[in-house]
Design a protein around this motif. Sequence first.
Motif, mmCIF file in Angstrom:
data_model
loop_
_atom_site.group_PDB
_atom_site.id
_atom_site.type_symbol
_atom_site.label_atom_id
_atom_site.label_comp_id
_atom_site.label_asym_id
_atom_site.label_seq_id
_atom_site.Cartn_x
_atom_site.Cartn_y
_atom_site.Cartn_z
ATOM 1 N N HIS A 79 0.825 -1.206 0.000
ATOM 2 C CA HIS A 79 0.000 0.000 0.000
ATOM 3 C C HIS A 79 0.864 1.263 0.000
ATOM 4 N N ASP A 80 2.149 1.085 -0.355
ATOM 5 C CA ASP A 80 3.098 2.197 -0.416
ATOM 6 C C ASP A 80 3.317 2.849 0.947
ATOM 7 N N ARG A 81 3.223 2.047 1.980
ATOM 8 C CA ARG A 81 3.472 2.548 3.326
ATOM 9 C C ARG A 81 4.732 1.910 3.907
ATOM 10 N N TRP A 82 5.478 2.720 4.699
ATOM 11 C CA TRP A 82 6.610 2.188 5.456
ATOM 12 C C TRP A 82 6.091 1.779 6.827
ATOM 13 N N VAL A 83 6.191 0.496 7.135
ATOM 14 C CA VAL A 83 5.586 -0.038 8.353
ATOM 15 C C VAL A 83 6.546 -1.013 9.034
ATOM 16 N N LYS A 84 6.269 -1.265 10.322
ATOM 17 C CA LYS A 84 6.984 -2.340 11.019
ATOM 18 C C LYS A 84 6.387 -3.679 10.596
ATOM 19 N N PRO A 85 7.206 -4.629 10.186
ATOM 20 C CA PRO A 85 6.655 -5.897 9.684
ATOM 21 C C PRO A 85 6.194 -6.799 10.811
ATOM 22 N N PHE A 86 5.246 -7.665 10.485
ATOM 23 C CA PHE A 86 4.939 -8.765 11.386
ATOM 24 C C PHE A 86 6.063 -9.779 11.293
ATOM 25 N N ARG A 87 6.351 -10.405 12.395
ATOM 26 C CA ARG A 87 7.305 -11.511 12.340
ATOM 27 C C ARG A 87 6.599 -12.760 11.848
ATOM 28 N N ASP A 88 7.353 -13.595 11.129
ATOM 29 C CA ASP A 88 6.815 -14.911 10.809
ATOM 30 C C ASP A 88 6.494 -15.623 12.119
ATOM 31 N N GLN A 89 5.450 -16.432 12.103
ATOM 32 C CA GLN A 89 5.017 -17.100 13.327
ATOM 33 C C GLN A 89 6.146 -17.871 13.993
ATOM 34 N N GLU A 90 6.981 -18.504 13.183
ATOM 35 C CA GLU A 90 8.052 -19.321 13.773
ATOM 36 C C GLU A 90 9.161 -18.478 14.393
ATOM 37 N N ASP A 91 9.208 -17.170 14.083
ATOM 38 C CA ASP A 91 10.230 -16.297 14.651
ATOM 39 C C ASP A 91 9.737 -15.506 15.854
ATOM 40 N N ILE A 92 8.483 -15.698 16.238
ATOM 41 C CA ILE A 92 7.958 -15.035 17.421
ATOM 42 C C ILE A 92 8.375 -15.834 18.649
ATOM 43 N N PRO A 93 9.021 -15.188 19.636
ATOM 44 C CA PRO A 93 9.454 -15.931 20.826
ATOM 45 C C PRO A 93 8.272 -16.602 21.502
ATOM 46 N N SER A 94 8.494 -17.804 21.955
ATOM 47 C CA SER A 94 7.436 -18.530 22.637
ATOM 48 C C SER A 94 8.018 -19.302 23.806
ATOM 49 N N PRO A 95 7.428 -19.157 24.986
ATOM 50 C CA PRO A 95 7.910 -19.960 26.119
ATOM 51 C C PRO A 95 7.651 -21.438 25.913
ATOM 52 N N PHE A 96 6.849 -21.762 24.895
ATOM 53 C CA PHE A 96 6.530 -23.168 24.623
ATOM 54 C C PHE A 96 7.266 -23.656 23.377
ATOM 55 N N GLY A 97 8.253 -22.872 22.921
ATOM 56 C CA GLY A 97 8.934 -23.189 21.666
ATOM 57 C C GLY A 97 9.782 -24.433 21.728
ATOM 58 N N GLU A 98 10.034 -24.950 22.919
ATOM 59 C CA GLU A 98 10.870 -26.136 23.060
ATOM 60 C C GLU A 98 10.019 -27.355 23.371
ATOM 61 N N ALA A 99 8.823 -27.417 22.788
ATOM 62 C CA ALA A 99 7.923 -28.548 23.037
ATOM 63 C C ALA A 99 8.562 -29.843 22.566
ATOM 64 N N PRO A 100 8.169 -30.989 23.123
ATOM 65 C CA PRO A 100 8.799 -32.259 22.774
ATOM 66 C C PRO A 100 8.823 -32.557 21.285
ATOM 67 N N SER A 101 7.817 -32.077 20.524
ATOM 68 C CA SER A 101 7.811 -32.380 19.094
ATOM 69 C C SER A 101 8.973 -31.732 18.364
ATOM 70 N N HIS A 102 9.576 -30.687 18.976
ATOM 71 C CA HIS A 102 10.703 -30.020 18.348
ATOM 72 C C HIS A 102 12.020 -30.329 19.040
ATOM 73 N N ALA A 103 11.961 -30.961 20.175
ATOM 74 C CA ALA A 103 13.172 -31.196 20.948
ATOM 75 C C ALA A 103 13.902 -32.439 20.460
ATOM 76 N N PHE A 104 15.194 -32.532 20.804
ATOM 77 C CA PHE A 104 16.001 -33.689 20.402
ATOM 78 C C PHE A 104 15.861 -34.777 21.454
ATOM 79 N N THR A 105 14.675 -35.328 21.591
ATOM 80 C CA THR A 105 14.453 -36.389 22.566
ATOM 81 C C THR A 105 14.860 -37.729 21.981
ATOM 82 N N ALA A 106 15.085 -38.685 22.846
ATOM 83 C CA ALA A 106 15.486 -40.013 22.375
ATOM 84 C C ALA A 106 14.425 -40.620 21.462
#
Length: 441
Positions: free
Chosen positions: A403-430
């Motif tokens: 829209h020809d505007r200079w704006v602050k971008p949204f972060r991609d969802q995966e780059d937004i800090p999350s206290p739950f970002g280390e869930a088991p599905s992403h962790a290096f578990t056995a």
Amino acid sequence: MKKHHLHMTCASSFKQLSGIGDGRVVAPIQQLQSEKAKKHVSPLGNLMRLTYTASDFIDRGDHMTPTRSPRENISTKWREIHGQFNWENLLDPIHPWLRREIVKYGEFEQATYDAFDYDSFSDFCGSCRYNRHNLFDELHLTKHGYKVTKYIYAMTNIDVPSWFERPNTGETWSKDSNWMGYVAVSCDKESQRIGRRDIAGAWRGTVAPSEWFSDMKASLEQIGEGGVKVESGFHSIYTSKSESTRYNKLSASEQVMEEVKRLLEFFKGSGEEVSLTVTGHSLGGALALLSAYDAASSLPDLDHISVIHLVRQGLGTHVGTELKLDMSLSPYLKREFDLLGFHNLEVYLHLTDGFHDTQSKFRWNARRDVALANKFSDMLIEELRIPENWFQVPNKGLVFNRHDRWVKPFRDQEDIPSPFGEAPSHAFTAKNMLAHNKLQV
């Protein structure tokens, strides 16, 4: 478990480095006695001996010289390289394998600055700008063969003036915590080269105002047994936690130990040797020492623990074996006094890459990119024509939208800090480590 600590000190000359009469406990490389170390050397007088000139910083495609040499297999000597004998006969002259390892861990530490969101107008100020899965890709560190497994957050449990407080950032981020570093682990190919599975921890130095306040709390408090004491400000950053926060329900200390223990149990269970190498600069150096102390006290199954602590002369905790770096020996650095430049981690890495021994000049065949010394400073001589403080977010983070505007971008969802970002599905578990092949390169 014995800790092996390499303490790297940087100053403007060997004369300054050798002036150790203030009662601090240090282990200098050797007595520095050459008169040439006391001379003031003009950078202009060194121009005829420069390996790199301004023309070398123009992109010439395939004709450019690579910035790093092939890495040898150090599997038979890794314990010595990591301080088994306190780096005896490896520092002066420096062993090339040791030099490359120091630079590798120093670049892991530099990543904590390069990826930090400093923008006070950002909704995510104080966080990492990238998620852990692409951190090394974004910062061109995949060459080292490590994977980041966990981000570490810390809080400063002190009251600061209102004009120092972070603006209210809503629900997307935290007003209590800052991104403080990360834990990474060597992948299969790198583990074969270095002779063991290496867990690496990197702690960021001071950047947030509240951290400067904590750093100034110089009173000492005892930790553990044996009369060991640490500055209370450092200890507070390392151990503070609160149930009311999103990111520090566990302290930085507990986050690190939990992750190191998890990785240790998995790889020891597979019959591998496992080391822990912790690095830090400035405040991060103190936190690296604390985490190594904790690991040595609570994780006896670790095969080796070493710390690489980078600090300007006169700052930080001085223990272990010391490697001294003289800024006056680099023909590429200015000679003007620059307090922030002297404390710049990229300058340390530049000097390490050029160091051969205490009696020699900057080595002519140093390969690391000289331009990096001006990433966050103005330390390079004008003749190289490298802009000062060139490492910046384009347009200070604003983007031009449709829209020809200079704006602050949204972060991609995966780059937004999350206290739950280390869930088991992403962790290096056995359970899922082999299924998803997370540690292959």
